[in-house]
Design a protein around this motif. Structure first.
Motif, PDB file in Angstrom:
ATOM      1  N   LYS A   1     102.563 -45.991  60.774  1.00  0.00           N
ATOM      2  CA  LYS A   1     101.896 -45.790  62.061  1.00  0.00           C
ATOM      3  C   LYS A   1     100.638 -44.947  61.974  1.00  0.00           C
ATOM      4  O   LYS A   1      99.824 -44.956  62.890  1.00  0.00           O
ATOM      5  CB  LYS A   1     102.866 -45.120  63.049  1.00  0.00           C
ATOM      6  CG  LYS A   1     104.071 -45.961  63.435  1.00  0.00           C
ATOM      7  CD  LYS A   1     104.928 -45.207  64.444  1.00  0.00           C
ATOM      8  CE  LYS A   1     106.124 -46.044  64.875  1.00  0.00           C
ATOM      9  NZ  LYS A   1     106.960 -45.303  65.867  1.00  0.00           N
ATOM     10  N   LEU A   2     100.498 -44.179  60.910  1.00  0.00           N
ATOM     11  CA  LEU A   2      99.460 -43.154  60.873  1.00  0.00           C
ATOM     12  C   LEU A   2      98.143 -43.656  60.286  1.00  0.00           C
ATOM     13  O   LEU A   2      98.115 -44.638  59.532  1.00  0.00           O
ATOM     14  CB  LEU A   2      99.949 -41.940  60.084  1.00  0.00           C
ATOM     15  CG  LEU A   2     101.186 -41.240  60.641  1.00  0.00           C
ATOM     16  CD1 LEU A   2     101.575 -40.061  59.770  1.00  0.00           C
ATOM     17  CD2 LEU A   2     100.970 -40.809  62.087  1.00  0.00           C
ATOM     18  N   TRP A   3      97.095 -42.951  60.643  1.00  0.00           N
ATOM     19  CA  TRP A   3      95.758 -43.184  60.128  1.00  0.00           C
ATOM     20  C   TRP A   3      95.321 -41.937  59.375  1.00  0.00           C
ATOM     21  O   TRP A   3      95.742 -40.825  59.679  1.00  0.00           O
ATOM     22  CB  TRP A   3      94.773 -43.427  61.274  1.00  0.00           C
ATOM     23  CG  TRP A   3      95.039 -44.668  62.071  1.00  0.00           C
ATOM     24  CD1 TRP A   3      96.173 -44.995  62.751  1.00  0.00           C
ATOM     25  CD2 TRP A   3      94.125 -45.752  62.272  1.00  0.00           C
ATOM     26  NE1 TRP A   3      96.039 -46.210  63.366  1.00  0.00           N
ATOM     27  CE2 TRP A   3      94.781 -46.701  63.099  1.00  0.00           C
ATOM     28  CE3 TRP A   3      92.820 -46.004  61.852  1.00  0.00           C
ATOM     29  CZ2 TRP A   3      94.178 -47.876  63.503  1.00  0.00           C
ATOM     30  CZ3 TRP A   3      92.214 -47.175  62.262  1.00  0.00           C
ATOM     31  CH2 TRP A   3      92.881 -48.109  63.066  1.00  0.00           C
ATOM     32  N   ARG A   4      94.447 -42.116  58.401  1.00  0.00           N
ATOM     33  CA  ARG A   4      93.819 -40.988  57.731  1.00  0.00           C
ATOM     34  C   ARG A   4      92.422 -40.808  58.316  1.00  0.00           C
ATOM     35  O   ARG A   4      91.637 -41.762  58.391  1.00  0.00           O
ATOM     36  CB  ARG A   4      93.730 -41.243  56.221  1.00  0.00           C
ATOM     37  CG  ARG A   4      92.809 -40.280  55.446  1.00  0.00           C
ATOM     38  CD  ARG A   4      93.183 -38.809  55.576  1.00  0.00           C
ATOM     39  NE  ARG A   4      94.558 -38.543  55.242  1.00  0.00           N
ATOM     40  CZ  ARG A   4      94.993 -38.324  53.991  1.00  0.00           C
ATOM     41  NH1 ARG A   4      94.147 -38.374  52.988  1.00  0.00           N
ATOM     42  NH2 ARG A   4      96.264 -38.059  53.779  1.00  0.00           N
TER      43      ARG A   4
ATOM     44  N   SER B   1      91.268 -52.568  57.896  1.00  0.00           N
ATOM     45  CA  SER B   1      91.673 -52.835  56.519  1.00  0.00           C
ATOM     46  C   SER B   1      90.709 -52.183  55.531  1.00  0.00           C
ATOM     47  O   SER B   1      91.082 -51.861  54.399  1.00  0.00           O
ATOM     48  CB  SER B   1      91.750 -54.339  56.253  1.00  0.00           C
ATOM     49  OG  SER B   1      90.463 -54.943  56.328  1.00  0.00           O
ATOM     50  N   TRP B   2      89.468 -51.987  55.960  1.00  0.00           N
ATOM     51  CA  TRP B   2      88.467 -51.303  55.144  1.00  0.00           C
ATOM     52  C   TRP B   2      88.577 -49.799  55.365  1.00  0.00           C
ATOM     53  O   TRP B   2      89.129 -49.333  56.360  1.00  0.00           O
ATOM     54  CB  TRP B   2      87.050 -51.753  55.527  1.00  0.00           C
ATOM     55  CG  TRP B   2      86.754 -53.180  55.189  1.00  0.00           C
ATOM     56  CD1 TRP B   2      87.242 -54.282  55.820  1.00  0.00           C
ATOM     57  CD2 TRP B   2      85.902 -53.661  54.144  1.00  0.00           C
ATOM     58  NE1 TRP B   2      86.744 -55.435  55.240  1.00  0.00           N
ATOM     59  CE2 TRP B   2      85.916 -55.077  54.206  1.00  0.00           C
ATOM     60  CE3 TRP B   2      85.118 -53.042  53.178  1.00  0.00           C
ATOM     61  CZ2 TRP B   2      85.193 -55.866  53.334  1.00  0.00           C
ATOM     62  CZ3 TRP B   2      84.386 -53.826  52.299  1.00  0.00           C
ATOM     63  CH2 TRP B   2      84.431 -55.225  52.368  1.00  0.00           C
ATOM     64  N   VAL B   3      88.018 -49.036  54.426  1.00  0.00           N
ATOM     65  CA  VAL B   3      87.806 -47.605  54.662  1.00  0.00           C
ATOM     66  C   VAL B   3      86.434 -47.477  55.310  1.00  0.00           C
ATOM     67  O   VAL B   3      85.426 -47.922  54.757  1.00  0.00           O
ATOM     68  CB  VAL B   3      87.882 -46.794  53.360  1.00  0.00           C
ATOM     69  CG1 VAL B   3      87.370 -45.377  53.577  1.00  0.00           C
ATOM     70  CG2 VAL B   3      89.322 -46.762  52.849  1.00  0.00           C
ATOM     71  N   ASN B   4      86.405 -46.892  56.499  1.00  0.00           N
ATOM     72  CA  ASN B   4      85.183 -46.806  57.289  1.00  0.00           C
ATOM     73  C   ASN B   4      84.587 -45.408  57.206  1.00  0.00           C
ATOM     74  O   ASN B   4      85.231 -44.423  57.589  1.00  0.00           O
ATOM     75  CB  ASN B   4      85.496 -47.148  58.751  1.00  0.00           C
ATOM     76  CG  ASN B   4      85.893 -48.595  58.937  1.00  0.00           C
ATOM     77  OD1 ASN B   4      85.049 -49.464  59.090  1.00  0.00           O
ATOM     78  ND2 ASN B   4      87.201 -48.854  58.916  1.00  0.00           N
ATOM     79  N   TYR B   5      83.353 -45.333  56.677  1.00  0.00           N
ATOM     80  CA  TYR B   5      82.606 -44.084  56.634  1.00  0.00           C
ATOM     81  C   TYR B   5      81.608 -44.076  57.801  1.00  0.00           C
ATOM     82  O   TYR B   5      80.738 -44.949  57.883  1.00  0.00           O
ATOM     83  CB  TYR B   5      81.813 -43.960  55.334  1.00  0.00           C
ATOM     84  CG  TYR B   5      82.620 -43.780  54.071  1.00  0.00           C
ATOM     85  CD1 TYR B   5      83.195 -42.558  53.768  1.00  0.00           C
ATOM     86  CD2 TYR B   5      82.757 -44.830  53.153  1.00  0.00           C
ATOM     87  CE1 TYR B   5      83.917 -42.385  52.582  1.00  0.00           C
ATOM     88  CE2 TYR B   5      83.469 -44.655  51.976  1.00  0.00           C
ATOM     89  CZ  TYR B   5      84.055 -43.428  51.696  1.00  0.00           C
ATOM     90  OH  TYR B   5      84.753 -43.265  50.531  1.00  0.00           O
ATOM     91  N   PHE B   6      81.716 -43.095  58.679  1.00  0.00           N
ATOM     92  CA  PHE B   6      80.770 -42.932  59.780  1.00  0.00           C
ATOM     93  C   PHE B   6      79.869 -41.744  59.445  1.00  0.00           C
ATOM     94  O   PHE B   6      80.361 -40.621  59.237  1.00  0.00           O
ATOM     95  CB  PHE B   6      81.505 -42.711  61.091  1.00  0.00           C
ATOM     96  CG  PHE B   6      82.349 -43.896  61.490  1.00  0.00           C
ATOM     97  CD1 PHE B   6      81.799 -44.948  62.202  1.00  0.00           C
ATOM     98  CD2 PHE B   6      83.686 -43.965  61.129  1.00  0.00           C
ATOM     99  CE1 PHE B   6      82.561 -46.049  62.567  1.00  0.00           C
ATOM    100  CE2 PHE B   6      84.463 -45.058  61.484  1.00  0.00           C
ATOM    101  CZ  PHE B   6      83.897 -46.109  62.200  1.00  0.00           C
TER     102      PHE B   6
ATOM    103  N   VAL C   1      87.596 -42.986  58.547  1.00  0.00           N
ATOM    104  CA  VAL C   1      88.731 -43.447  59.342  1.00  0.00           C
ATOM    105  C   VAL C   1      89.301 -44.702  58.682  1.00  0.00           C
ATOM    106  O   VAL C   1      88.567 -45.657  58.408  1.00  0.00           O
ATOM    107  CB  VAL C   1      88.325 -43.779  60.796  1.00  0.00           C
ATOM    108  CG1 VAL C   1      89.560 -44.155  61.613  1.00  0.00           C
ATOM    109  CG2 VAL C   1      87.585 -42.624  61.441  1.00  0.00           C
ATOM    110  N   THR C   2      90.613 -44.707  58.434  1.00  0.00           N
ATOM    111  CA  THR C   2      91.245 -45.922  57.930  1.00  0.00           C
ATOM    112  C   THR C   2      92.731 -45.889  58.241  1.00  0.00           C
ATOM    113  O   THR C   2      93.329 -44.821  58.424  1.00  0.00           O
ATOM    114  CB  THR C   2      91.025 -46.087  56.415  1.00  0.00           C
ATOM    115  OG1 THR C   2      91.330 -47.433  56.040  1.00  0.00           O
ATOM    116  CG2 THR C   2      91.874 -45.127  55.600  1.00  0.00           C
ATOM    117  N   LYS C   3      93.328 -47.074  58.316  1.00  0.00           N
ATOM    118  CA  LYS C   3      94.762 -47.217  58.595  1.00  0.00           C
ATOM    119  C   LYS C   3      95.544 -47.034  57.309  1.00  0.00           C
ATOM    120  O   LYS C   3      95.193 -47.578  56.260  1.00  0.00           O
ATOM    121  CB  LYS C   3      95.013 -48.617  59.153  1.00  0.00           C
ATOM    122  CG  LYS C   3      96.473 -48.908  59.486  1.00  0.00           C
ATOM    123  CD  LYS C   3      96.882 -48.235  60.775  1.00  0.00           C
ATOM    124  CE  LYS C   3      98.258 -48.727  61.249  1.00  0.00           C
ATOM    125  NZ  LYS C   3      99.344 -48.492  60.285  1.00  0.00           N
TER     126      LYS C   3
END
Length: 540
Positions: free
Chosen positions: A223-226, A203-208, A217-219
């Motif tokens: 169906k797709l992810w960005r 649910s969060w926008v994840n910065y690695f 990476v985020t949903k």
């Protein structure tokens, strides 16, 4: 199709669509053209922030946006080697708005909502396959050359004004001779893809973040992810983007499996700005006037706010309700906001993509006092203001939002629910009178000034009495109590105080003063609109 109209908009992306909405709702005839063969089917930008949602509420599409979007509480920064409880966050859930989060949305879905609304309410559709090629302007208007890409024929079209919303590589900007100056600050690649085995909160926008690489990476809805990628080398394998992305995901230790991309792209990150937003009867809007790092997801939001600022002013000029010098305030107000957006994007960019700078130095930036609050307010757009360019009335100052500030919303009535934003959801200015309860002198002053503003500006200014008291001159659509005291709280109106508040068509405060000085706000409106009659002296 008429061979002339008031405004031609070149580019039917989010910026052109917002400009078209705001012009059409004010009765401006327009033509909206785009060189693409049809609507986009790709996601591209995917974030809508709080101030943008407030704008959509004003336009009337917020409810549809909510149906095709996912709420996101904010961003998590996963630095290599950092434990879970140490990870910095930019958490949007404390924002003072109805939208204390941001929305993740597929840009193609979002654009479809705008197109449907534009067609349903105003009968306007973008004309695809119509490529702007050149222009010539004179004292009375602009002649555009337009290539019909299906037939290969070039025709001319005459408009009084042109809005160039045709992106960072704007041909309108090029043909107008406006320079676009800036720097390359990096390279970015992204894809929309199905992902498996992602063990973090989607649910969060994840910065690695690693020393020399970065991955977001985020949903997304559906169906797709960005997945975004920026690094020092893997993206050079452009012939196999899935493999490049998987290599970086493995290297940084995310542990997910990336499928075949539905869509992938790569581009240079630029910080650039046009030397001018206007050349005669041609105005640049959105990416045509400024671009910056996508870090923080502000680009599309700020660009649509450009259109929201420009369109009501252009409509007033077209209707001869304002001199065309009003259009100069567009750049004066929005260029500093563009600089703020660039600064906000850079502050995030310097954390997630400052390759060559040590991880500890970048972590230290997130631990500076006030970093989270400052970043959230900038990215959300709630802290953007025109204080340096909008001067308030020359009267004693009062506490609370002042000229140039965002106008905060407030719930006024519990049931049926009524909010301040409901009162200002029209095409003109709103003048709010907030008298002391039962004070006849305040009510009489509000009635006098409301009559004055009607005489000078007609229905371009809506007068509203915020009171449970009834008085002639304010019907049921223009009188409402502040039952919860929320308006008084948001506008810092103390007990025993009476105020007058002018709100502009773009939901910014035009002036705020004591009710006794309210006639100064009538004069203040003339900063933007041409009075219909000379302002008479107010009766005491």
């Amino acid at each position: 199709m008429s061979d002339h109209n008031d405004v031609a908009i070149v580019g039917a992306g989010p910026v052109g669509l917002i400009a078209a909405h705001e012009l059409a709702r004010r009765g401006v005839s327009l033509r909206l053209i785009d060189k693409r063969p049809g609507p986009s089917h790709t996601t591209r930008a995917f974030t809508l922030h709080a101030r943008t949602m407030e704008m959509f509420e004003h336009i009337g599409v917020a409810h549809r946006i909510e149906e095709v979007a996912l709420p996101c509480p904010g961003n998590v920064y996963h630095f290599e080697g950092m434990s879970e409880d140490e990870k910095p966050r930019t958490d949007f859930r404390g924002l003072p708005t109805r939208y204390p989060f941001y929305y993740k949305i597929n840009q193609n879905d979002f654009e479809q909502v705008l197109r449907e609304h534009l067609c349903a309410h105003y009968g306007i559709r973008p004309e695809y396959g119509q490529e702007f090629t050149d222009l010539a302007q004179d004292a009375d208007g602009v002649t555009l050359s337009i290539l019909d890409k299906a037939s290969g024929a070039t025709t001319t079209h005459r408009s009084a004004w042109v809005v160039g919303s045709d992106g960072a590589h704007s041909r309108v900007r090029e043909r107008t001779g406006i320079d676009f100056v800036g720097d390359r600050v990096g390279v970015m690649a992204m894809m929309d893809v199905e992902v498996e085995d992602f063990d973090f909160d989607d649910s969060w926008v994840n910065y690695f973040i690693g020393e020399s690489l970065f991955m977001l990476v985020t949903k997304l809805p559906g169906k797709l992810w960005r997945v975004y990628l920026s690094d020092a080398g893997a993206m050079t394998q452009a012939n196999d983007p899935r493999r490049s992305f998987q290599m970086v995901a493995d290297k940084i230790g995310i542990g997910m499996r990336i499928g075949e991309p539905r869509w992938a792209t790569q581009w240079e990150i630029l910080n650039s700005a046009a030397s001018s937003y206007r050349a005669g009867r041609v105005l640049l809007c959105g990416d045509a006037s400024h671009v910056h790092s996508p870090a923080g997801g502000q680009g599309m939001n700020g660009c649509m706010q450009d259109a929201f600022n420009l369109a009501w002013k252009l409509a007033a000029v077209v209707d001869d309700a304002a001199p065309d010098s009003l259009l100069d305030t567009y750049e004066a107000e929005r260029r500093p906001i563009g600089a703020q957006i660039t600064a906000g994007a850079k502050s995030t960019h310097d954390i997630v993509m400052a390759f060559g700078q040590g991880i500890e130095d970048r972590i230290a930036l997130t631990r500076e006092p006030g970093w989270q609050q400052r970043t959230v307010e900038l990215i959300s757009g709630l802290s953007h203001n025109y204080r340096d360019t909008v001067r308030g009335p020359d009267v004693d100052s009062v506490a609370g939002p002042r000229a140039g500030d965002r106008a905060p919303d407030a719930q006024l009535v519990v049931e049926p629910r009524k909010r301040l934003f409901d009162l200002i959801r029209h095409g003109g200015f709103t003048l709010l009178f907030v008298p002391r309860p039962g004070e006849e002198e305040d009510l009489a002053q509000a009635a006098r000034v409301a009559e004055l503003v009607r005489a000078v500006f007609g229905d371009r200014v809506s007068s509203v009495l915020v009171s449970g008291d009834r008085i002639a001159g304010f019907d049921e659509d223009h009188r409402i109590p502040d039952q919860l005291g929320e308006l008084a709280q948001r506008y810092a109106i103390g007990e025993g105080e009476a105020r007058a508040i002018l709100v502009r068509p773009d939901m910014y405060v035009g002036g705020h003063c004591r009710l006794a000085d309210a006639e100064a706000l009538v004069e203040q409106v003339s900063c933007w609109l041409r009075p219909r009659t000379a302002m008479p002296a107010i009766a005491s």
